[in-house]
Structures are given as C-alpha cells and as structure tokens.
Design a protein around this motif. Structure first.
Motif, PDB file in Angstrom:
ATOM      1  N   GLY A  40      15.827  36.489  17.318  1.00 20.24           N
ATOM      2  CA  GLY A  40      17.110  37.162  17.398  1.00 20.24           C
ATOM      3  C   GLY A  40      18.173  36.423  16.610  1.00 20.24           C
ATOM      4  O   GLY A  40      18.133  35.213  16.449  1.00 20.24           O
ATOM      5  N   HIS A  41      19.172  37.158  16.131  1.00 22.26           N
ATOM      6  CA  HIS A  41      20.180  36.500  15.292  1.00 22.26           C
ATOM      7  C   HIS A  41      21.327  35.944  16.099  1.00 22.26           C
ATOM      8  O   HIS A  41      22.077  35.105  15.648  1.00 22.26           O
ATOM      9  CB  HIS A  41      20.718  37.509  14.281  1.00 22.26           C
ATOM     10  N   ALA A  42      21.494  36.448  17.329  1.00 21.68           N
ATOM     11  CA  ALA A  42      22.701  36.067  18.073  1.00 21.68           C
ATOM     12  C   ALA A  42      22.612  34.658  18.620  1.00 21.68           C
ATOM     13  O   ALA A  42      23.612  33.958  18.732  1.00 21.68           O
ATOM     14  CB  ALA A  42      22.915  37.056  19.214  1.00 21.68           C
ATOM     15  N   ASN A  43      21.404  34.241  18.975  1.00 23.25           N
ATOM     16  CA  ASN A  43      21.264  33.016  19.737  1.00 23.25           C
ATOM     17  C   ASN A  43      20.745  31.913  18.824  1.00 23.25           C
ATOM     18  O   ASN A  43      19.580  31.900  18.458  1.00 23.25           O
ATOM     19  CB  ASN A  43      20.280  33.280  20.876  1.00 23.25           C
ATOM     20  N   GLY A  44      21.622  30.979  18.467  1.00 24.48           N
ATOM     21  CA  GLY A  44      21.226  29.957  17.500  1.00 24.48           C
ATOM     22  C   GLY A  44      20.293  28.918  18.063  1.00 24.48           C
ATOM     23  O   GLY A  44      19.346  28.487  17.412  1.00 24.48           O
ATOM     24  N   THR A  45      20.525  28.498  19.310  1.00 31.92           N
ATOM     25  CA  THR A  45      19.702  27.434  19.866  1.00 31.92           C
ATOM     26  C   THR A  45      18.267  27.890  20.053  1.00 31.92           C
ATOM     27  O   THR A  45      17.329  27.133  19.842  1.00 31.92           O
ATOM     28  CB  THR A  45      20.226  26.978  21.232  1.00 31.92           C
ATOM     29  N   MET A  46      18.081  29.132  20.438  1.00 33.54           N
ATOM     30  CA  MET A  46      16.713  29.594  20.657  1.00 33.54           C
ATOM     31  C   MET A  46      15.968  29.724  19.340  1.00 33.54           C
ATOM     32  O   MET A  46      14.781  29.452  19.274  1.00 33.54           O
ATOM     33  CB  MET A  46      16.717  30.964  21.360  1.00 33.54           C
ATOM     34  N   THR A  47      16.683  30.151  18.308  1.00 28.63           N
ATOM     35  CA  THR A  47      15.987  30.338  17.039  1.00 28.63           C
ATOM     36  C   THR A  47      15.548  29.022  16.437  1.00 28.63           C
ATOM     37  O   THR A  47      14.582  28.967  15.703  1.00 28.63           O
ATOM     38  CB  THR A  47      16.909  31.061  16.040  1.00 28.63           C
ATOM     39  N   ASP A  48      16.280  27.937  16.746  1.00 26.00           N
ATOM     40  CA  ASP A  48      15.936  26.665  16.116  1.00 26.00           C
ATOM     41  C   ASP A  48      14.716  26.016  16.723  1.00 26.00           C
ATOM     42  O   ASP A  48      14.147  25.114  16.146  1.00 26.00           O
ATOM     43  CB  ASP A  48      17.116  25.695  16.241  1.00 26.00           C
ATOM     44  N   ARG A  49      14.339  26.454  17.894  1.00 27.41           N
ATOM     45  CA  ARG A  49      13.193  25.799  18.541  1.00 27.41           C
ATOM     46  C   ARG A  49      11.921  26.082  17.796  1.00 27.41           C
ATOM     47  O   ARG A  49      11.687  27.185  17.353  1.00 27.41           O
ATOM     48  CB  ARG A  49      13.034  26.316  19.961  1.00 27.41           C
ATOM     49  N   GLU A  50      11.057  25.091  17.716  1.00 30.93           N
ATOM     50  CA  GLU A  50       9.802  25.263  17.012  1.00 30.93           C
ATOM     51  C   GLU A  50       8.746  25.939  17.858  1.00 30.93           C
ATOM     52  O   GLU A  50       7.869  26.615  17.359  1.00 30.93           O
ATOM     53  CB  GLU A  50       9.272  23.889  16.545  1.00 30.93           C
ATOM     54  N   GLN A  51       8.836  25.698  19.180  1.00 33.83           N
ATOM     55  CA  GLN A  51       7.747  26.248  20.002  1.00 33.83           C
ATOM     56  C   GLN A  51       7.918  27.755  20.122  1.00 33.83           C
ATOM     57  O   GLN A  51       9.034  28.259  20.091  1.00 33.83           O
ATOM     58  CB  GLN A  51       7.763  25.668  21.421  1.00 33.83           C
ATOM     59  N   PRO A  52       6.819  28.440  20.283  1.00 34.88           N
ATOM     60  CA  PRO A  52       6.927  29.897  20.434  1.00 34.88           C
ATOM     61  C   PRO A  52       7.596  30.268  21.751  1.00 34.88           C
ATOM     62  O   PRO A  52       7.518  29.546  22.730  1.00 34.88           O
ATOM     63  CB  PRO A  52       5.482  30.363  20.397  1.00 34.88           C
ATOM     64  N   PHE A  53       8.257  31.404  21.720  1.00 38.23           N
ATOM     65  CA  PHE A  53       8.958  31.912  22.901  1.00 38.23           C
ATOM     66  C   PHE A  53       7.975  32.779  23.672  1.00 38.23           C
ATOM     67  O   PHE A  53       7.535  33.806  23.192  1.00 38.23           O
ATOM     68  CB  PHE A  53      10.153  32.740  22.422  1.00 38.23           C
TER      69      PHE A  53
END
Lengths: 351, 184
Positions: free
Chosen positions: A270-283
């Motif tokens: 998602g584009h809104a959430n920066g911290t989640m996108t930076d994580r390497e592990q899969p969601f």
C-alpha cells in the motif's frame, strides 16, 4: 461386553430418525415378515430398542445399524466437512484395480495396521465406493460414534474424506495407496461441506468452457428480441463483460462451492503506510470468501461490472479445482533490489 | 471526449426520448418497461451504466430530451459514478433537461451525509430531485408517471411551458442550515 454394546446400540438408535429405522429394517432381510410387522414404531425409542433386542441378537443388530449409518450418510452427503485428496504416482497396474480386489486388500491392510478397526465398504449407484471406518487402538474397541467416511472413485486418483484425525490419516493413506497401487496420498487443497459440489469441481463434472475462435452470436440475438423502443447504449461493453465472465467460469450451472481461502505471504504494497512498506518480511494475512454459491457470485461480479477483470486468483478456483491458496512474491533474479513491486504467484500450499 | 448535446439533432413528431443512467442497471430496466407503455406519446428509452456514451451509437441515437441519473443511496459507488458522469453532459442540459432520481432513501443503512451530498449536488445544478420506491410495481408505476410529466415538458409537448420555466419551480433547494447536525 454385553452391557457396553447394549448401551452403544441404544445411543445409535436414539440418534437415528424413526423413518430411517423403518426403511433400513425393511431393506434388511434377516427379519421375517412376522417379526417386521410386530414392530410398532409409534413407541418411544427405548421401547423400540427393547423390542428389537428381543427379536434378534445384539451383534446382528449392530451390524445392521452400522450399515444403515453408512446408507444415511450416503443419502445426505452434505453434512460435515469433506476434504479432498489426490493419489499420486500410479504404478503400472493402477488402472486395472477392480472392486473385489480393492475391497479385500483394503480391509486386510487396515486390519493389519490397526488391531481393532471396523471397516464397511459399499458401492454407490454412480460408481463411487463408500467406506465407513470405526477406529479403535491396541486396547479399546472401535469407536462407532465417530466414524470416518471415505469416498473413492475407482481408477481415478480422487479420494474424499470426512472426520479423520491427524493420527489416523497416515494409516488410512497407507492402506489406500497400497490397495489402489499408487505411491502417495496428497492433500488436494479442496474442502467444503457439500460433497457433491467438491466432487463436481475436482472431477470437472460441470459444463466446461472450451476456447473457441468463433464465438456464437447469443448477445445479438437477445438484443433483437427486446423492445426496439428501449435501447441499451453500452451494449458492446456489456457483451464484453459477459464474455469475460463466461470465459473464466463457463455458461452453465457451477458447483456450489462455499468458501475460498487465500493465505497471503506477500510484501505489503500500500502507498499510504510508509513503515509497513519498508519492512522486508512478508505481510501475512488470510483472506476468506464465503457464500452460498461462491463461483456463481464471482461470475455475477464479473458480468455486472463490479470487478473490472477476472483476476487469475479467481479463475484458478475452477481451473485447478482447489479452494485453498498460498500466494507469495515471485522473486526476480537481478532486479529485486530496485523494484518494490513483485508479481504475486500462486503456490501449492503445504501438505 | 464527446459531450452529449441537447439541440444538435432534429426532433421527431410526437416523440420523447429519455436517457436513464444508473450504475447498478437494475431499476432502469423496470422503469424503462413502464415508460414505454405510455400511449399518448411515443417514448424511446435509452439505458446506460454511466456517461460518456459510446460514439458508435452517435448516428442512431435520437435527440435526448431528458437525462435521468438514478442514484441508489445505499451505495457510495452509485453516487460517485453519477457525479463523474455529469462532466460528459453539455451545459445546455442543465437548463431543465436533467433530473435526479433517488432510491432507498428510507433505508436504515444510509448515512445522512450522503443524502445531504445528493441534495447539494441537485441544488448546485438546479435540477429536480425525486425520491422513488423501486421494489414494488406501484412504486415503479408512480415513478414512471412523475418522470413522464417532466419528460413531456422537456420534449416540448406541453404548450406555454418549457423546461427552463419548469426548472425554476421544480429545482431542488437546500435549506440554509443543511450543515448543522440534525436531531436523529
């Protein structure tokens, strides 16, 4: 032993419907006509039990009742959760396994593997073999109140099982693979409450869609029949959507699948959430779709325009006959560091 | 990007043409059947999911006298689709040739802001706003009747009245305190 079996008999009779009891007694030819007529079914169930016990021995009655349980489930296959399995790697003579040979081998194998087990096998009208297994272990008698039912179509690799624990599964799988001359029993990732629906989906016994180069003119025919004074402006777009829906799901009745589960192990996009996108592990998350007739509702979504295209996630349900998917990112060779968006791919789930 | 023009074609005798725009494509079917039954005037109904209309139909399409946007209040997508379609109409239509039809206004699941937003939209363009009931045959028939009254004026069948005059009487207005919180 006598008391325990009597109590078991009472529990079984209490569970069954009186109509089923009547029909089963009629089908069973061990009772004479006079005995059958003397059975009055208006009494309470304990009185019926006493009457039956006075007529014939307990053991014969138990055999009768287990058989009738099998018939009951055969007539109502849509209760309980059914899981589909596939037999893998057939040996050379897998196609010539026939009924009597399968029956004897399966029974003897299961009796070798488990000391106390009760197996009943019956062939249904549409070539399916129904097996009822009551498991016991080395010390206790078979538990008839929690039987496992197995449906197998001979000479096909499809097996459907209900109510089996993880301890019993390897025993069943060994007996099945040896008696059908295959190497392995694998999870087919398909489960549901309606046996007819999952059987039709897996064995593809519903009207299939075949790719054609010259599609028919059904849309134009419909337009000509309707009132010339009411005209659809975007009839072309509508015909396109209908064609796309039919290409993915076909034209006719679809099997009544009830749920589809997607387990996601993809990177957060998602584009809104920066911290989640930076994580390497899969969601990791699980998405579950449920409906009274899931495939029909997906087809309606596509044809009415709620979904703009039928994604391969949806069209893989009828194509591969599964309803449990694990989705991960496809890893590219060199460009994975620079690009954040990787394409998801559908894996076979873990066994 | 082709705009729908109100006056670029010639009218036909004793005919009225109406365009029903609805995102769900449900109510417009039964409404079209009810409208076509009118006997005093020949009514041609065109159905669309959203605007713009495809340019292939440009030659066969008659002059559209009234454009009706059907909004289902229980769906946000319905309202947004209607709002987005408004751009594709020529401004000549907004002098009385556009009408908004709202269904399911009594439903419990409708947020009050959406109704206010529809009213503001209708008031902004000086268009009438009609509330109709689409589940029963009576509701559909009465909706068709009300639409026909407006359609006949828009098509010029009623003497001394034009759609511009009627829009002054029938347009939607919002009360000045629409942004205040209400009591329910």
């Amino acid at each position: 032993m006598g008391d325990a079996t009597k109590r078991l008999l009472q529990r079984l009779i209490r569970r069954t419907r009186i109509q089923m009891l009547k029909t089963t007694l009629e089908k069973w030819d061990r009772l004479t006509l006079a005995q059958r007529q003397s059975m009055v079914f208006i009494q309470s169930k304990s009185a019926i039990t006493e009457k039956l016990l006075s007529i014939c021995e307990v053991l014969m009655l138990l055999v009768l009742l287990w058989f009738h349980c099998l018939l009951d489930v055969m007539d109502n296959p849509n209760q309980g959760m059914w899981y589909a399995f596939r037999l893998m790697d057939p040996e050379d003579d897998a196609h010539s396994v026939e009924l009597m040979q399968f029956k004897e081998q399966f029974k003897s194998l299961l009796h070798e593997l488990v000391r106390h087990v009760s197996v009943k096998i019956k062939k249904h009208a549409d070539e399916a073999i129904w097996i009822r297994i009551a498991w016991g272990d080395g010390f206790s008698q078979p538990n008839h109140l929690k039987p496992t039912y197995v449906v197998h179509y001979l000479q096909t690799p499809f097996v459907f099982v209900t109510s089996i624990t993880s301890k019993q599964k390897p025993l069943l799988s060994q007996a099945l693979t040896v008696s059908t001359r295959h190497q392995d029993l694998k999870n087919a990732n398909l489960s549901g409450r309606k046996l007819t629906a999952i059987r039709d989906l897996l064995m593809q016994q519903y009207p299939q869609v075949f790719p054609t180069n010259f599609p028919g003119h059904t849309a134009e025919n419909n337009q000509m029949e309707s009132n010339p004074r009411r005209v659809k402006e975007q009839a072309g777009l509508e015909a396109d959507r209908l064609r796309m829906a039919h290409k993915a799901f076909g034209d006719g009745m679809l099997p009544e699948l009830e749920s589809a589960v997607y387990e996601l192990e993809t990177k957060f996009n998602g584009h809104a959430n920066g911290t989640m996108t930076d994580r390497e592990q899969p969601f990791r998350c699980v998405v579950k779709f449920t409906s009274t007739n899931l495939l029909e509702s997906l087809r309606q979504c596509a044809s009415s325009g709620i979904v703009s295209t039928v994604t391969p996630l949806f069209s893989s349900i009828p194509r591969s006959g599964k309803n449990y998917f694990v989705i991960t990112n496809k890893s590219h060779g060199s460009s994975s560091k620079t690009s954040n968006i990787t394409e998801p791919q559908i894996l076979d789930s873990k066994d | 990007m082709s705009l729908l023009q109100p006056f670029n074609k010639l009218p036909s005798l004793n005919t009225a043409n109406i365009l029903l725009v609805e995102n769900e494509e449900q109510f417009q079917q039964s409404l079209a059947d009810a409208l076509v039954e009118e006997s005093s005037v020949i009514v041609n109904v065109r159905l669309a999911k959203s605007l713009p209309v495809p340019t292939e139909n440009e030659t066969s399409r008659p002059r559209i006298d009234l454009v009706v946007f059907i909004i289902n209040l229980t769906s946000e997508l319905s309202f947004e689709s209607a709002e987005a379609s408004l751009k594709y109409l020529d401004c000549g239509y907004f002098l009385g040739k556009v009408c908004f039809l709202v269904t399911n206004a009594r439903s419990v699941s409708v947020p009050a802001e959406r109704l206010d937003a529809v009213r503001k939209l209708a008031a902004l363009f000086h268009c009438p706003l009609l509330f109709v009931e689409d589940q029963t045959a009576d509701g559909v028939a009465s909706a068709a009747e009300r639409l026909l009254t407006i359609l006949k004026v828009a098509a010029g069948h009623v003497p001394i009245t034009t759609s511009l005059y009627m829009s002054i009487l029938a347009q939607c207005t919002v009360p000045p305190d629409i942004d205040q919180p209400s009591f329910d």
